[in-house]
Design a protein around this motif. Structure first.
Motif, PDB file in Angstrom:
ATOM      1  N   VAL A  18       0.872  -1.170   0.000  1.00 14.58           N
ATOM      2  CA  VAL A  18       0.000   0.000   0.000  1.00 14.58           C
ATOM      3  C   VAL A  18       0.911   1.222   0.000  1.00 14.58           C
ATOM      4  CG1 VAL A  18      -1.737   1.294   1.278  1.00 14.58           C
ATOM      5  CG2 VAL A  18      -1.823  -1.207   1.232  1.00 14.58           C
ATOM      6  N   TYR A  19       0.754   2.078  -0.969  1.00 12.39           N
ATOM      7  CA  TYR A  19       1.592   3.260  -1.100  1.00 12.39           C
ATOM      8  C   TYR A  19       0.806   4.504  -0.729  1.00 12.39           C
ATOM      9  CZ  TYR A  19       4.706   0.184  -3.684  1.00 12.39           C
ATOM     10  OH  TYR A  19       5.535  -0.852  -4.036  1.00 12.39           O
ATOM     11  N   GLU A  20       1.497   5.456  -0.093  1.00 14.53           N
ATOM     12  CA  GLU A  20       0.892   6.737   0.226  1.00 14.53           C
ATOM     13  C   GLU A  20       1.616   7.829  -0.557  1.00 14.53           C
ATOM     14  OE1 GLU A  20      -0.215   7.462   4.474  1.00 14.53           O
ATOM     15  OE2 GLU A  20       1.085   5.722   4.760  1.00 14.53           O
ATOM     16  N   LYS A  21       0.858   8.798  -1.017  1.00 16.14           N
ATOM     17  CA  LYS A  21       1.451   9.932  -1.710  1.00 16.14           C
ATOM     18  C   LYS A  21       2.279  10.745  -0.720  1.00 16.14           C
ATOM     19  CE  LYS A  21       0.222  14.154  -4.139  1.00 16.14           C
ATOM     20  NZ  LYS A  21      -0.865  15.015  -4.584  1.00 16.14           N
ATOM     21  N   VAL A  22       3.462  11.167  -1.130  1.00 13.38           N
ATOM     22  CA  VAL A  22       4.323  12.017  -0.314  1.00 13.38           C
ATOM     23  C   VAL A  22       4.305  13.417  -0.908  1.00 13.38           C
ATOM     24  CG1 VAL A  22       6.685  12.427   0.481  1.00 13.38           C
ATOM     25  CG2 VAL A  22       5.784  10.092   0.381  1.00 13.38           C
ATOM     26  N   LYS A  23       4.045  14.404  -0.052  1.00 16.62           N
ATOM     27  CA  LYS A  23       3.993  15.804  -0.484  1.00 16.62           C
ATOM     28  C   LYS A  23       5.323  16.482  -0.198  1.00 16.62           C
ATOM     29  CE  LYS A  23       1.990  19.666  -1.756  1.00 16.62           C
ATOM     30  NZ  LYS A  23       1.890  19.952  -3.148  1.00 16.62           N
ATOM     31  N   ASN A  24       5.842  17.222  -1.150  1.00 18.00           N
ATOM     32  CA  ASN A  24       7.080  18.002  -1.067  1.00 18.00           C
ATOM     33  C   ASN A  24       8.303  17.140  -1.346  1.00 18.00           C
ATOM     34  OD1 ASN A  24       5.488  20.173  -0.191  1.00 18.00           O
ATOM     35  ND2 ASN A  24       5.837  19.693   1.957  1.00 18.00           N
ATOM     36  N   ASP A  25       9.457  17.759  -1.249  1.00 18.48           N
ATOM     37  CA  ASP A  25      10.714  17.017  -1.254  1.00 18.48           C
ATOM     38  C   ASP A  25      11.443  17.360   0.043  1.00 18.48           C
ATOM     39  OD1 ASP A  25      12.455  19.333  -1.670  1.00 18.48           O
ATOM     40  OD2 ASP A  25      11.813  19.287  -3.763  1.00 18.48           O
TER      41      ASP A  25
END
Length: 142
Positions: A18-25
């Motif tokens: 299950v993958y979660e979106k990551v915001k920013n770097d």
């Protein structure tokens, strides 16, 4: 893919990661305005970045649970921190203060480090519409 979400009544088996979106770097500046850091849950539940100032209040926006929808959401921040900055106890949801602030593991807000810190916030609404925010910290990754 749906923007309205998916509702499952009963058991849900996920066979695979299950993958979660990551915001920013990792170098994105997380810049509190007058001590308030806005965290927009409509963008993601995992945020990365470099803290640019102390946080007195964590303001979570676009939290879509509440009195008529007893539910919980967990938001994680992976912060490249600085020991000159501090993490506060105050919390608000869409600008409305949460009574009692963050209930930090150990009873007090963690002390920021000169390395990477992981802060996890669990926002819980009960069936009566009461809200509590629980915070945990895993500190000093290098």
């Amino acid at each position: 893919t749906t923007s309205a979400g998916v509702q499952v009544h009963g058991k849900l088996d996920l066979e695979g990661p299950v993958y979660e979106k990551v915001k920013n770097d990792f170098t994105t500046s997380l810049s509190p305005v007058v001590g308030v850091l806005d965290i927009d849950a409509s963008q993601s539940t995992v945020f990365v970045g470099a803290l640019a100032a102390s946080v007195t209040t964590w303001n979570f926006t676009n939290i879509t649970v509440g009195a008529n929808d007893p539910n919980a959401i967990t938001i994680t921040l992976l912060i490249d921190s600085n020991s000159l900055y501090s993490y506060g106890d105050a919390v608000s949801i869409d600008g409305t203060a949460v009574t009692g602030g963050i209930r930090w593991s150990g009873g007090i807000a963690p002390t920021s480090t000169n390395n990477e810190d992981i802060l996890t916030f669990t926002i819980v609404y009960d069936e009566s519409g009461n809200v509590r925010v629980y915070g945990t910290a895993t500190l000093n990754y290098s």
